[in-house]
Scaffold this motif. Sequence first.
Motif, short mmCIF file in Angstrom:
data_model
loop_
_atom_site.label_atom_id
_atom_site.label_comp_id
_atom_site.label_asym_id
_atom_site.label_seq_id
_atom_site.Cartn_x
_atom_site.Cartn_y
_atom_site.Cartn_z
N PHE A 15 80.36 48.63 29.60
CA PHE A 15 79.28 49.59 29.87
C PHE A 15 79.66 50.80 28.59
CE2 PHE A 15 79.03 47.66 33.78
CZ PHE A 15 77.69 47.63 33.90
N ARG A 16 78.62 50.63 27.71
CA ARG A 16 78.97 51.61 26.41
C ARG A 16 77.83 52.60 26.57
NH1 ARG A 16 82.30 49.04 22.66
NH2 ARG A 16 81.51 50.44 21.17
N PRO A 17 77.95 53.75 25.83
CA PRO A 17 76.82 54.93 25.41
C PRO A 17 76.18 54.28 24.20
CG PRO A 17 79.00 55.74 25.07
CD PRO A 17 79.43 54.18 25.80
N MET A 18 75.06 54.59 24.15
CA MET A 18 74.31 54.13 22.86
C MET A 18 73.01 55.07 22.93
SD MET A 18 74.71 52.51 19.97
CE MET A 18 75.83 51.30 20.19
N GLY A 19 72.80 55.90 21.88
CA GLY A 19 71.87 56.54 21.82
C GLY A 19 71.44 57.66 23.26
N GLY A 20 72.61 58.29 23.71
CA GLY A 20 72.25 59.09 25.01
C GLY A 20 71.81 58.12 26.40
N GLU A 21 72.17 56.66 26.24
CA GLU A 21 72.00 56.02 27.49
C GLU A 21 73.17 55.04 27.37
OE1 GLU A 21 68.11 53.88 28.24
OE2 GLU A 21 67.33 54.82 26.31
#
Length: 196
Positions: A15-21
Motif C-alpha cells: 500500500f503506497r501513496p501516489m498523488g495524494g491517494e
Amino acid sequence: KSVPDYSLFDPKRFFRPMGGEIFKTIPIETYRGCPYQCTFCNSPMHMAQIKEETNSTSFLRRKTIANIRKEIVEIIKLYDPKFLYFVDDSFLARPRKEIFDFCDMYEEFKIPFWFNTRPENCKPEFLKRLKKVGSYRISFGVECGNPDFRQKVLLRKPTNLEIINSFRGIAESGIAFSVNLIIGFPGETRNLVMET
C-alpha cells in the motif's frame, strides 16, 4: 510462475501513496540495465562487468511485450493490484515501436501506473498515448541544475533549455509528474546545490 513470490512480504508493504491517494501497488520490472552512462548509477558498472566477464556486449535486457502482458495478467490474478509501478531505470529509453506496442497491450488492463524516465525521452505522441492507457504519474531524472556539472561530471547531455522545453510538452500532456534531484555529489559546492 513468472512473477516474484510477493506472498513472502507483509501485505501492508504494497500500500503506497501516489498523488495524494493510497493504492495497492505492485512493482514490475520490464527491463534491466540502462543505455545511458550516468556516473552516479550502477548500470554502467554492470555494463562494464558483463563485457569483461562474458561474451555479451550489453547488460541491457528488455522483456518482450508478450512477456510483460503475461506477467501483468498473473500479477492481477494473484494480487489484485489497483496500481502498477514500473521500476525500470528509464522506461521510455526503448524503441518507439515498443512504446506504442506497450500501450496497445496495456490498454486492456485499465490500471493506473507510474514510471521513471528522462525528460528528453518524452515525445508528445508518447505522452498522449500513455495518458490514454493509464499513465497516472511520471518521475523524471534531472539530478542537477548546473549544466556544466551535469554534462561533465554526471555525463548527462541535455542542456537546461532542452530540459525546460521537454517539460513544456510534459506539462501539456496532463500527466502529473515529479522530478528526481540529487544533492551532495563529491565536489559539489553549496552554490551548485542552490542552483539545482
